[in-house]
Design a protein around this motif. Structure first.
Motif, PDB file in Angstrom:
ATOM      1  N   ILE A   1       0.847  -1.195   0.000  1.00  0.00           N
ATOM      2  CA  ILE A   1       0.000   0.000   0.000  1.00  0.00           C
ATOM      3  C   ILE A   1       0.882   1.245   0.000  1.00  0.00           C
ATOM      4  CG2 ILE A   1      -1.783   1.276   1.271  1.00  0.00           C
ATOM      5  CD1 ILE A   1      -2.647  -1.399   2.500  1.00  0.00           C
ATOM      6  N   VAL A   2       0.500   2.243  -0.805  1.00  0.00           N
ATOM      7  CA  VAL A   2       1.214   3.524  -0.828  1.00  0.00           C
ATOM      8  C   VAL A   2       0.248   4.632  -0.432  1.00  0.00           C
ATOM      9  CG1 VAL A   2       2.358   5.233  -2.305  1.00  0.00           C
ATOM     10  CG2 VAL A   2       2.929   2.803  -2.531  1.00  0.00           C
ATOM     11  N   VAL A   3       0.673   5.497   0.468  1.00  0.00           N
ATOM     12  CA  VAL A   3      -0.157   6.591   0.965  1.00  0.00           C
ATOM     13  C   VAL A   3       0.368   7.913   0.409  1.00  0.00           C
ATOM     14  CG1 VAL A   3      -0.952   7.824   3.012  1.00  0.00           C
ATOM     15  CG2 VAL A   3      -0.643   5.339   3.087  1.00  0.00           C
ATOM     16  N   VAL A   4      -0.458   8.611  -0.374  1.00  0.00           N
ATOM     17  CA  VAL A   4      -0.070   9.900  -0.955  1.00  0.00           C
ATOM     18  C   VAL A   4      -0.842  11.004  -0.245  1.00  0.00           C
ATOM     19  CG1 VAL A   4       0.102  11.279  -3.044  1.00  0.00           C
ATOM     20  CG2 VAL A   4       0.289   8.785  -3.180  1.00  0.00           C
ATOM     21  N   SER A   5      -0.126  11.877   0.437  1.00  0.00           N
ATOM     22  CA  SER A   5      -0.779  12.980   1.144  1.00  0.00           C
ATOM     23  C   SER A   5      -0.041  14.278   0.868  1.00  0.00           C
ATOM     24  CB  SER A   5      -0.791  12.708   2.644  1.00  0.00           C
ATOM     25  OG  SER A   5      -1.184  13.888   3.341  1.00  0.00           O
ATOM     26  N   HIS A   6      -0.766  15.405   1.024  1.00  0.00           N
ATOM     27  CA  HIS A   6      -0.125  16.711   0.915  1.00  0.00           C
ATOM     28  C   HIS A   6       0.871  16.949   2.041  1.00  0.00           C
ATOM     29  CE1 HIS A   6      -3.136  17.584  -2.031  1.00  0.00           C
ATOM     30  NE2 HIS A   6      -2.647  18.788  -2.225  1.00  0.00           N
TER      31      HIS A   6
ATOM     32  N   MET B   1       3.567  -4.233   3.594  1.00  0.00           N
ATOM     33  CA  MET B   1       4.435  -3.106   3.263  1.00  0.00           C
ATOM     34  C   MET B   1       3.569  -1.887   2.975  1.00  0.00           C
ATOM     35  SD  MET B   1       7.076  -2.467   0.144  1.00  0.00           S
ATOM     36  CE  MET B   1       8.312  -3.663   0.589  1.00  0.00           C
ATOM     37  N   ILE B   2       3.649  -0.899   3.854  1.00  0.00           N
ATOM     38  CA  ILE B   2       2.866   0.333   3.696  1.00  0.00           C
ATOM     39  C   ILE B   2       3.853   1.490   3.634  1.00  0.00           C
ATOM     40  CG2 ILE B   2       0.949   1.705   4.597  1.00  0.00           C
ATOM     41  CD1 ILE B   2       0.206  -0.696   6.351  1.00  0.00           C
ATOM     42  N   LEU B   3       3.844   2.222   2.531  1.00  0.00           N
ATOM     43  CA  LEU B   3       4.849   3.260   2.312  1.00  0.00           C
ATOM     44  C   LEU B   3       4.202   4.628   2.231  1.00  0.00           C
ATOM     45  CD1 LEU B   3       6.839   1.339  -0.420  1.00  0.00           C
ATOM     46  CD2 LEU B   3       7.486   1.622   1.969  1.00  0.00           C
TER      47      LEU B   3
ATOM     48  N   GLY C   1       6.415  -2.206  -5.562  1.00  0.00           N
ATOM     49  CA  GLY C   1       6.327  -3.231  -6.601  1.00  0.00           C
ATOM     50  C   GLY C   1       7.560  -4.101  -6.644  1.00  0.00           C
ATOM     51  N   GLY C   2       8.737  -3.497  -6.475  1.00  0.00           N
ATOM     52  CA  GLY C   2       9.995  -4.215  -6.637  1.00  0.00           C
ATOM     53  C   GLY C   2      10.301  -5.173  -5.515  1.00  0.00           C
ATOM     54  N   GLU C   3      10.044  -4.737  -4.288  1.00  0.00           N
ATOM     55  CA  GLU C   3      10.464  -5.553  -3.160  1.00  0.00           C
ATOM     56  C   GLU C   3       9.459  -6.629  -2.795  1.00  0.00           C
ATOM     57  OE1 GLU C   3      11.693  -3.196   0.137  1.00  0.00           O
ATOM     58  OE2 GLU C   3      13.030  -1.997  -1.095  1.00  0.00           O
ATOM     59  N   SER C   4       8.288  -6.606  -3.446  1.00  0.00           N
ATOM     60  CA  SER C   4       7.304  -7.627  -3.084  1.00  0.00           C
ATOM     61  C   SER C   4       7.695  -8.985  -3.658  1.00  0.00           C
ATOM     62  CB  SER C   4       5.908  -7.219  -3.554  1.00  0.00           C
ATOM     63  OG  SER C   4       5.909  -7.006  -4.940  1.00  0.00           O
ATOM     64  N   GLY C   5       8.751  -9.020  -4.478  1.00  0.00           N
ATOM     65  CA  GLY C   5       9.202 -10.304  -5.026  1.00  0.00           C
ATOM     66  C   GLY C   5       9.947 -11.137  -4.001  1.00  0.00           C
ATOM     67  N   GLY C   6      10.551 -10.537  -3.034  1.00  0.00           N
ATOM     68  CA  GLY C   6      11.307 -11.277  -2.027  1.00  0.00           C
ATOM     69  C   GLY C   6      12.273 -10.349  -1.333  1.00  0.00           C
TER      70      GLY C   6
ATOM     71  N   ALA D   1       8.896   6.746  -6.395  1.00  0.00           N
ATOM     72  CA  ALA D   1       9.873   5.993  -5.602  1.00  0.00           C
ATOM     73  C   ALA D   1       9.157   4.985  -4.711  1.00  0.00           C
ATOM     74  CB  ALA D   1      10.710   6.956  -4.767  1.00  0.00           C
ATOM     75  N   ALA D   2       8.046   5.419  -4.106  1.00  0.00           N
ATOM     76  CA  ALA D   2       7.290   4.510  -3.230  1.00  0.00           C
ATOM     77  C   ALA D   2       6.683   3.364  -4.047  1.00  0.00           C
ATOM     78  CB  ALA D   2       6.198   5.288  -2.497  1.00  0.00           C
ATOM     79  N   LEU D   3       6.141   3.692  -5.216  1.00  0.00           N
ATOM     80  CA  LEU D   3       5.533   2.645  -6.053  1.00  0.00           C
ATOM     81  C   LEU D   3       6.593   1.650  -6.510  1.00  0.00           C
ATOM     82  CD1 LEU D   3       3.027   4.684  -8.250  1.00  0.00           C
ATOM     83  CD2 LEU D   3       2.481   3.018  -6.470  1.00  0.00           C
ATOM     84  N   GLU D   4       7.784   2.165  -6.797  1.00  0.00           N
ATOM     85  CA  GLU D   4       8.870   1.289  -7.231  1.00  0.00           C
ATOM     86  C   GLU D   4       9.262   0.318  -6.115  1.00  0.00           C
ATOM     87  OE1 GLU D   4      12.695   3.053  -8.985  1.00  0.00           O
ATOM     88  OE2 GLU D   4      11.037   3.518 -10.352  1.00  0.00           O
ATOM     89  N   ARG D   5       9.408   0.868  -4.918  1.00  0.00           N
ATOM     90  CA  ARG D   5       9.754   0.014  -3.779  1.00  0.00           C
ATOM     91  C   ARG D   5       8.646  -0.997  -3.528  1.00  0.00           C
ATOM     92  NH1 ARG D   5      10.822   2.422   1.813  1.00  0.00           N
ATOM     93  NH2 ARG D   5      10.917   0.226   2.347  1.00  0.00           N
TER      94      ARG D   5
END
Lengths: 212, 246
Positions: free
Chosen positions: B5-10, B30-32, B57-62, B51-55
């Motif tokens: 999950i990614v949280v986008v806030s002002h 994983m909540i970023l 998506g990328g790290e959910s592989g292992g 950057a958050a989306l990359e982390r």
């Protein structure tokens, strides 16, 4: 002298955009103070200064690459709603231009249309809502008409778009805002010019300056 | 690997605080946070979101995110946003992603939606279900009844009776507040059972919280399905232990 819209033109255009935002920073702040949250001038100036810095680091290879870099930078540095709106506009224009090294009249009209469509898709505003769409839509129409004319040259298409955007910005004065922060003011938003429409006109005017 | 999950806030503080809250209820998810601008002002930043989306998506592989893992299909990411331009920045980020297929934007209240999504992800829900959990947080509590009446339509009333039931009195001071609701919903979501508690979906954290059940309230648990008995025991165990609270 033949005008060529290549990457050198694109870099000059973005440089002039940065100059225009710096020069009109206070004006945009004042416009936004009347009907928004008075950060538009500040945000646009910061965004385009960041674009200038990026251009100093590396020279893009095509106009499309320059616009894509601009999209990314504006979305990251502007902060307010103008960031994703202008970012999407530049991104969609970049996609429309592709890898082309030079922009012909039809391609410029197409890029402007793609930019406008991106702004509409992102912000959901329609013509008459007193937003930047009111500068972009007449600019797109004027550029298309100029590009479709006999013996169209790129400079006349650039000029047509800039003039139509400036007229469109002025025409937002009597409108009642229906999108964005100004819409909270309802009828009190009438009598003020939309800052986003003004900054849009500045950007399209800079495109002419870069070709002159 | 659970959905991330990614949280986008002002606001950087809002994003960090919301993540802190949700992580307490869903420790394995994983909540970023992607809050504020690059230079710490109020606003949103495409770079932070990307950057958050990359982390995510990328790290959910292992744990060892190598080239092989990058090719593996990640479980997906749900994005929650606060106000207007945060939504626009998140949408723009999707436009920049090479493969946006596994990334879903949830149209949900930030805090309530995030907590509901985190609990659903903790329970092993897929990316669609996690988004639905977030979006359901805005509406009335979900009632699982329609599916059941459909299965038993025209049948005798007795055939609709649950496979297992139980009644448990809340003994902790605070009753069914957020953390207990998260534990109940999270645990039930991973069981093969349909469970209602006082009429609301037991796997819905927000549903449970709308019960407003305080100390002394008796929870009537009804469960259907292969894990019905385990589900009732699970709820009973938590309730009778006061959720480990005073």
């Amino acid at each position: 002298m033949t005008v060529v819209l290549d990457v050198n033109w694109a870099v000059k255009w973005l440089t002039l955009c940065a100059q225009a935002m710096a020069e009109h920073r206070v004006e945009l702040i004042e416009l936004d103070r009347a009907i928004g949250d008075s950060d538009h001038g500040e945000n646009m100036d910061r965004g385009f200064q960041a674009v200038l810095a990026k251009l100093g680091e590396a020279t893009p290879e095509t106009p499309g690459a320059a616009l894509k870099m601009t999209a990314m930078t504006l979305m990251s540095k502007v902060g307010g709603a103008a960031g994703p709106l202008y970012g999407t506009a530049f991104l969609r224009a970049a996609t429309a231009l592709g890898d082309a090294g030079e922009i012909d009249p039809g391609a410029w009209a197409g890029a402007l249309a793609a930019a406008r469509d991106g702004i509409v898709a992102r912000g959901k505003a329609e013509p008459g809502d007193k937003t930047m769409v009111d500068a972009w839509t007449p600019a797109v129409d004027a550029a298309r008409a100029a590009a479709d004319g006999d013996g169209a040259d790129v400079l006349s298409v650039l000029v047509a778009a800039a003039e139509a955007a400036e007229a469109g910005a002025v025409a937002t004065d009597p409108l009642i805002a229906r999108k964005g922060r100004a819409s909270y003011l309802g009828e009190r938003s009438a009598g003020h010019r939309d800052p986003g429409a003004v900054s849009s006109a500045l950007i399209l005017r800079a495109a002419v300056g870069a070709a002159a | 690997m659970t959905v991330s999950i990614v949280v986008v806030s002002h606001s950087e503080k809002i994003a960090d605080g919301a993540v802190e809250l949700a992580t307490q209820m869903a420790p394995d998810v994983m909540i970023l946070a992607a809050g504020g601008t690059d230079d710490g002002r109020i606003g949103t930043s495409l770079e932070k979101v990307l950057a958050a989306l990359e982390r995510a998506g990328g790290e959910s592989g292992g744990e060892q995110a190598g080239a092989e893992q990058a090719a593996a299909q990640p479980s997906g990411t749900v994005v929650l946003t606060d106000l207007g331009s945060a939504v626009m920045t998140a949408e723009s980020a999707l436009e920049f992603l090479a493969n946006p297929a596994g990334v879903l934007l949830a149209d949900a209240p930030l805090v309530e939606g995030l907590v509901a999504a985190a609990v659903a992800a903790q329970g092993g829900a897929d990316v669609q279900a996690v988004r639905e959990a977030a979006e359901a947080a805005a509406g009335p509590p979900r009632q699982p009844e329609p599916a059941r009446t459909e299965a038993t339509d025209a049948g005798p009333v007795s055939s609709a009776s649950p496979d297992c039931t139980g009644d448990f009195e809340l003994v902790n001071q605070a009753g069914m507040h957020a953390r207990p609701a998260a534990r109940v919903a999270g645990g039930l979501a991973s069981l093969d059972a349909e469970v209602t508690i006082n009429g609301v979906d037991g796997a819905s954290m927000t549903g449970l919280m709308t019960l407003g059940a305080g100390k002394g309230t008796v929870l009537h648990v009804e469960a259907w399905g292969a894990d019905a008995e385990r589900a009732v025991e699970y709820v009973g165990g938590l309730v009778e232990a006061g959720f480990g609270e005073p």
